[in-house]
Design a protein around this motif. Structure first.
Motif, PDB file in Angstrom:
ATOM      1  N   GLU A  27       0.847  -1.178   0.000  1.00  0.00           N
ATOM      2  CA  GLU A  27       0.000   0.000   0.000  1.00  0.00           C
ATOM      3  C   GLU A  27       0.893   1.242   0.000  1.00  0.00           C
ATOM      4  N   SER A  28       0.600   2.182  -0.879  1.00  0.00           N
ATOM      5  CA  SER A  28       1.369   3.418  -0.956  1.00  0.00           C
ATOM      6  C   SER A  28       0.509   4.490  -1.599  1.00  0.00           C
ATOM      7  N   ALA A  29       0.926   5.747  -1.440  1.00  0.00           N
ATOM      8  CA  ALA A  29       0.187   6.840  -2.062  1.00  0.00           C
ATOM      9  C   ALA A  29       0.183   6.696  -3.578  1.00  0.00           C
ATOM     10  N   LYS A  30       1.281   6.210  -4.143  1.00  0.00           N
ATOM     11  CA  LYS A  30       1.349   6.027  -5.594  1.00  0.00           C
ATOM     12  C   LYS A  30       0.352   4.975  -6.055  1.00  0.00           C
ATOM     13  N   PHE A  31       0.276   3.874  -5.336  1.00  0.00           N
ATOM     14  CA  PHE A  31      -0.668   2.812  -5.691  1.00  0.00           C
ATOM     15  C   PHE A  31      -2.102   3.335  -5.642  1.00  0.00           C
ATOM     16  N   TRP A  32      -2.457   4.051  -4.564  1.00  0.00           N
ATOM     17  CA  TRP A  32      -3.827   4.524  -4.428  1.00  0.00           C
ATOM     18  C   TRP A  32      -4.129   5.653  -5.402  1.00  0.00           C
ATOM     19  N   ALA A  33      -3.127   6.458  -5.737  1.00  0.00           N
ATOM     20  CA  ALA A  33      -3.346   7.492  -6.742  1.00  0.00           C
ATOM     21  C   ALA A  33      -3.685   6.863  -8.089  1.00  0.00           C
ATOM     22  N   THR A  34      -3.023   5.763  -8.415  1.00  0.00           N
ATOM     23  CA  THR A  34      -3.324   5.049  -9.655  1.00  0.00           C
ATOM     24  C   THR A  34      -4.753   4.517  -9.649  1.00  0.00           C
ATOM     25  N   VAL A  35      -5.152   3.947  -8.518  1.00  0.00           N
ATOM     26  CA  VAL A  35      -6.511   3.406  -8.386  1.00  0.00           C
ATOM     27  C   VAL A  35      -7.549   4.513  -8.524  1.00  0.00           C
ATOM     28  N   LEU A  36      -7.356   5.612  -7.799  1.00  0.00           N
ATOM     29  CA  LEU A  36      -8.349   6.690  -7.784  1.00  0.00           C
ATOM     30  C   LEU A  36      -8.392   7.447  -9.111  1.00  0.00           C
ATOM     31  N   ASN A  37      -7.231   7.641  -9.728  1.00  0.00           N
ATOM     32  CA  ASN A  37      -7.229   8.258 -11.048  1.00  0.00           C
ATOM     33  C   ASN A  37      -7.943   7.370 -12.062  1.00  0.00           C
ATOM     34  N   GLY A  38      -7.817   6.052 -11.883  1.00  0.00           N
ATOM     35  CA  GLY A  38      -8.548   5.137 -12.746  1.00  0.00           C
ATOM     36  C   GLY A  38     -10.049   5.303 -12.609  1.00  0.00           C
ATOM     37  N   LEU A  39     -10.529   5.483 -11.377  1.00  0.00           N
ATOM     38  CA  LEU A  39     -11.957   5.717 -11.170  1.00  0.00           C
ATOM     39  C   LEU A  39     -12.405   7.021 -11.820  1.00  0.00           C
ATOM     40  N   ARG A  40     -11.588   8.071 -11.663  1.00  0.00           N
ATOM     41  CA  ARG A  40     -11.948   9.352 -12.271  1.00  0.00           C
ATOM     42  C   ARG A  40     -11.961   9.260 -13.796  1.00  0.00           C
ATOM     43  N   ASN A  41     -10.973   8.574 -14.343  1.00  0.00           N
ATOM     44  CA  ASN A  41     -10.908   8.444 -15.803  1.00  0.00           C
ATOM     45  C   ASN A  41     -12.075   7.645 -16.354  1.00  0.00           C
ATOM     46  N   ARG A  42     -12.634   6.755 -15.532  1.00  0.00           N
ATOM     47  CA  ARG A  42     -13.762   5.946 -15.971  1.00  0.00           C
ATOM     48  C   ARG A  42     -15.099   6.626 -15.732  1.00  0.00           C
ATOM     49  N   GLY A  43     -15.094   7.860 -15.188  1.00  0.00           N
ATOM     50  CA  GLY A  43     -16.338   8.607 -15.108  1.00  0.00           C
ATOM     51  C   GLY A  43     -16.778   9.080 -13.743  1.00  0.00           C
ATOM     52  N   VAL A  44     -16.125   8.647 -12.657  1.00  0.00           N
ATOM     53  CA  VAL A  44     -16.532   9.103 -11.327  1.00  0.00           C
ATOM     54  C   VAL A  44     -16.080  10.547 -11.140  1.00  0.00           C
ATOM     55  N   GLU A  45     -17.019  11.443 -10.902  1.00  0.00           N
ATOM     56  CA  GLU A  45     -16.706  12.861 -10.763  1.00  0.00           C
ATOM     57  C   GLU A  45     -16.516  13.289  -9.317  1.00  0.00           C
ATOM     58  N   ASP A  46     -17.173  12.618  -8.390  1.00  0.00           N
ATOM     59  CA  ASP A  46     -17.109  13.064  -7.000  1.00  0.00           C
ATOM     60  C   ASP A  46     -17.383  11.905  -6.057  1.00  0.00           C
ATOM     61  N   ILE A  47     -16.737  11.947  -4.908  1.00  0.00           N
ATOM     62  CA  ILE A  47     -16.979  11.014  -3.811  1.00  0.00           C
ATOM     63  C   ILE A  47     -17.175  11.859  -2.562  1.00  0.00           C
ATOM     64  N   PHE A  48     -18.312  11.744  -1.919  1.00  0.00           N
ATOM     65  CA  PHE A  48     -18.585  12.554  -0.741  1.00  0.00           C
ATOM     66  C   PHE A  48     -17.772  12.077   0.470  1.00  0.00           C
ATOM     67  N   ILE A  49     -17.855  10.788   0.766  1.00  0.00           N
ATOM     68  CA  ILE A  49     -17.179  10.232   1.941  1.00  0.00           C
ATOM     69  C   ILE A  49     -16.517   8.922   1.544  1.00  0.00           C
ATOM     70  N   ALA A  50     -15.267   8.750   1.924  1.00  0.00           N
ATOM     71  CA  ALA A  50     -14.540   7.504   1.680  1.00  0.00           C
ATOM     72  C   ALA A  50     -14.293   6.811   3.015  1.00  0.00           C
ATOM     73  N   CYS A  51     -14.696   5.560   3.121  1.00  0.00           N
ATOM     74  CA  CYS A  51     -14.499   4.774   4.341  1.00  0.00           C
ATOM     75  C   CYS A  51     -13.409   3.735   4.086  1.00  0.00           C
ATOM     76  N   THR A  52     -12.388   3.721   4.906  1.00  0.00           N
ATOM     77  CA  THR A  52     -11.280   2.784   4.729  1.00  0.00           C
ATOM     78  C   THR A  52     -10.878   2.201   6.074  1.00  0.00           C
ATOM     79  N   ASP A  53     -10.026   1.188   6.028  1.00  0.00           N
ATOM     80  CA  ASP A  53      -9.469   0.629   7.265  1.00  0.00           C
ATOM     81  C   ASP A  53      -8.059   1.173   7.485  1.00  0.00           C
ATOM     82  N   ASN A  54      -7.911   2.491   7.353  1.00  0.00           N
ATOM     83  CA  ASN A  54      -6.645   3.193   7.602  1.00  0.00           C
ATOM     84  C   ASN A  54      -5.543   2.689   6.671  1.00  0.00           C
TER      85      ASN A  54
END
Length: 289
Positions: A27-54
């Motif tokens: 797990e790293s910021a680079k890995f999650w940036a890739t994941v989240l940018n993938g979601l944005r590129n596929r059409g997700v414009e906004d996320i109000f609240i993100a729930c994670t296990d830290n």
């Protein structure tokens, strides 16, 4: 051994989507940036609240991709980590004191309860790990305390990532039902079909969604779309629908957590078959246009 990460979103119509699955060793910021940018590129414009296990690096990444997203750490995971090294004779008293923190009526009451907890436990066992419990809550307080400003209905929605835990348990049931698989393909097909079967049952909206939506319309008034939830979200569910452009542009809640350890070969094949299935159904991929 590598890990499978899963994201499940709750759209503006109160329905769940599997947004995707990702394979990662670290797990790293680079890995999650890739994941989240993938979601944005596929059409997700906004996320109000993100729930994670830290998850490591997730905060940095999501604030870079979705700057306005609020983060709520899973309270159940925090409690598990807090009681990990506690002796059995002290467990009941410790969890009772922690309940006064996470079940407080507001953030100030929770901070007062946390201070009381630190005074009671930090000096009780100075040579062992108990003092680190209060420190852990204090260090993660920004992301642990997000839900205190919301009413009970929204709190119940965002305080835990148990939705994904339940999804993982259903996948494990499939692999445990048989002790022998003749080939890797046989195991792969069973997992893929199980996921398709699970998501096909997600046909209804959350039971208390009307009250939750009314509250979120106040807290996120500037970001809530003018058009109706039905127009904003097409609401289809078809297994790995998220491998193509997601059906919704905005998600009220996205829960992200680590799945379970699996064989690298099986995961690669799983994603291959999933993409192949959608390519055949759609006729073209988003990158063909």
């Amino acid at each position: 051994i590598i890990y499978l990460y899963i994201a499940i979103g709750l759209d503006l119509d109160g329905r769940k989507d599997v947004l995707g699955m990702w394979v990662g060793e670290n797990e790293s910021a680079k890995f999650w940036a890739t994941v989240l940018n993938g979601l944005r590129n596929r059409g997700v414009e906004d996320i109000f609240i993100a729930c994670t296990d830290n998850l490591n690096g997730f905060d940095t990444a999501i604030h870079a991709v979705f700057p306005e997203t609020e983060i709520q750490n899973c309270m159940i995971h925090q409690l598990r980590n807090s009681s990990k090294y506690v002796s059995y004779k002290d467990l009941k008293a410790l969890t009772s004191d922690l309940k006064a923190v996470y079940a407080a009526v507001d953030e100030q009451a929770a901070l007062d309860a946390l201070e009381t907890f630190a005074q009671n436990w930090d000096n009780k066992y100075p040579k062992i790990k108990y003092p680190k419990i209060a420190k852990s809550w204090q260090e993660n307080w920004t992301n642990l305390s997000t839900y205190f400003k919301y009413p009970p209905q929204v709190r119940r929605l965002i305080y835990t990532t148990n939705t994904i835990e339940g999804f993982n348990r259903q996948l494990r049931k499939v692999t445990k039902s048989k002790s022998v698989f003749p080939t890797d393909d046989s195991l792969l097909k069973m997992l893929y079909l199980a996921m398709m079967d699970i998501t096909k049952k997600w046909t209804g909206r959350r039971q208390d969604w009307s009250r939750i939506h009314a509250q979120l319309s106040i807290y996120f008034a500037e970001r809530m779309p003018i058009n109706t939830a039905a127009e904003e979200c097409q609401g289809y569910m078809n297994g790995f629908a998220a491998l193509d452009i997601p059906p919704c542009r905005r998600y009220v809640v996205v829960k992200v957590t680590a799945g379970f350890a699996v064989c690298r070969l099986i995961l690669k094949l799983l994603l291959f078959y999933s993409c192949l299935d959608f390519t055949q159904n759609l006729g073209e991929t988003p990158f063909d246009t």
